[in-house]
Motif scaffolding. Structure first.
Motif, PDB file in Angstrom:
ATOM      1  N   VAL A  18      52.620  34.814  34.713  1.00 30.42           N
ATOM      2  CA  VAL A  18      52.503  34.407  36.093  1.00 30.42           C
ATOM      3  C   VAL A  18      53.142  33.200  36.265  1.00 30.42           C
ATOM      4  CG1 VAL A  18      50.197  34.282  37.604  1.00 30.42           C
ATOM      5  CG2 VAL A  18      50.119  36.185  36.574  1.00 30.42           C
ATOM      6  N   GLN A  19      52.848  32.986  37.802  1.00 36.52           N
ATOM      7  CA  GLN A  19      53.843  31.924  37.904  1.00 36.52           C
ATOM      8  C   GLN A  19      52.200  31.158  39.153  1.00 36.52           C
ATOM      9  OE1 GLN A  19      56.219  29.556  36.809  1.00 36.52           O
ATOM     10  NE2 GLN A  19      56.420  31.900  35.550  1.00 36.52           N
ATOM     11  N   PRO A  20      52.039  30.004  38.891  1.00 34.49           N
ATOM     12  CA  PRO A  20      51.013  28.871  40.725  1.00 34.49           C
ATOM     13  C   PRO A  20      51.931  29.553  41.729  1.00 34.49           C
ATOM     14  CG  PRO A  20      52.052  27.405  38.734  1.00 34.49           C
ATOM     15  CD  PRO A  20      52.447  28.645  38.296  1.00 34.49           C
ATOM     16  N   GLY A  21      51.056  29.530  42.391  1.00 32.84           N
ATOM     17  CA  GLY A  21      51.486  29.911  43.795  1.00 32.84           C
ATOM     18  C   GLY A  21      50.359  30.253  44.919  1.00 32.84           C
ATOM     19  N   HIS A  22      50.938  30.531  46.201  1.00 36.50           N
ATOM     20  CA  HIS A  22      49.981  30.820  47.288  1.00 36.50           C
ATOM     21  C   HIS A  22      50.530  32.183  47.672  1.00 36.50           C
ATOM     22  CE1 HIS A  22      46.849  27.508  46.109  1.00 36.50           C
ATOM     23  NE2 HIS A  22      47.814  26.979  46.015  1.00 36.50           N
ATOM     24  N   PHE A  25      52.946  34.513  41.499  1.00 34.53           N
ATOM     25  CA  PHE A  25      53.364  35.895  41.327  1.00 34.53           C
ATOM     26  C   PHE A  25      54.291  35.766  39.937  1.00 34.53           C
ATOM     27  CE2 PHE A  25      55.745  31.641  42.660  1.00 34.53           C
ATOM     28  CZ  PHE A  25      56.838  31.957  41.515  1.00 34.53           C
ATOM     29  N   ARG A  26      54.997  36.547  39.634  1.00 40.62           N
ATOM     30  CA  ARG A  26      55.381  37.018  38.185  1.00 40.62           C
ATOM     31  C   ARG A  26      57.007  36.838  39.214  1.00 40.62           C
ATOM     32  NH1 ARG A  26      51.545  40.312  34.900  1.00 40.62           N
ATOM     33  NH2 ARG A  26      53.410  39.503  32.792  1.00 40.62           N
ATOM     34  N   ILE A  27      57.662  36.573  38.284  1.00 42.71           N
ATOM     35  CA  ILE A  27      59.111  36.583  38.331  1.00 42.71           C
ATOM     36  C   ILE A  27      59.802  38.170  37.769  1.00 42.71           C
ATOM     37  CG2 ILE A  27      62.013  36.133  37.640  1.00 42.71           C
ATOM     38  CD1 ILE A  27      60.403  34.378  39.948  1.00 42.71           C
ATOM     39  N   VAL A  28      60.713  39.052  38.410  1.00 47.22           N
ATOM     40  CA  VAL A  28      61.018  40.011  38.223  1.00 47.22           C
ATOM     41  C   VAL A  28      62.425  40.500  37.175  1.00 47.22           C
ATOM     42  CG1 VAL A  28      61.325  42.957  38.444  1.00 47.22           C
ATOM     43  CG2 VAL A  28      59.470  41.408  38.523  1.00 47.22           C
ATOM     44  N   GLU A  29      62.554  40.935  35.870  1.00 47.85           N
ATOM     45  CA  GLU A  29      63.761  40.899  35.891  1.00 47.85           C
ATOM     46  C   GLU A  29      64.272  42.897  35.589  1.00 47.85           C
ATOM     47  OE1 GLU A  29      64.142  38.612  31.977  1.00 47.85           O
ATOM     48  OE2 GLU A  29      64.817  36.671  33.319  1.00 47.85           O
ATOM     49  N   ILE A  30      65.195  42.946  35.991  1.00 49.43           N
ATOM     50  CA  ILE A  30      66.133  44.174  36.041  1.00 49.43           C
ATOM     51  C   ILE A  30      67.538  44.199  34.735  1.00 49.43           C
ATOM     52  CG2 ILE A  30      67.109  46.405  36.192  1.00 49.43           C
ATOM     53  CD1 ILE A  30      64.295  45.993  38.647  1.00 49.43           C
TER      54      ILE A  30
END
Length: 84
Positions: A18-22, A25-30
């Motif tokens: 989880v990344q702080p923000g408003h 969010f989480r980064i998704v890699e495929i």
């Protein structure tokens, strides 16, 4: 002699911490490429669908690798303290 093997899953989908923000969010890699941000588990499923991946079980380590939490982790461990 008995041989034992350590099995390591190599899922196509990786959801980073989880990344702080408003909102947070989480980064998704495929397949090792960043495809976007996820604010909910639905965003992860949408990203998978856009890549042509059908996800039957989000808890299956052969399908999704969750880093820094699981499918229920969508807030940072500790919110940053606002500066006065």
């Amino acid at each position: 002699m008995t041989e034992s093997y350590l099995y390591m899953a190599h899922p196509r989908i990786t959801v980073l911490g989880v990344q702080p923000g408003h909102p947070p969010f989480r980064i998704v890699e495929i397949d090792g490429e960043v495809v976007g941000k996820a604010k909910t588990v639905t965003d992860v499923l949408d990203a998978a669908a856009m890549a042509g991946i059908t996800v039957h079980d989000l808890d299956d380590p052969d399908t999704v690798r969750w880093v820094g939490g699981d499918k229920f982790t969508w807030k940072p461990d500790k919110e940053p303290t606002p500066r006065p």
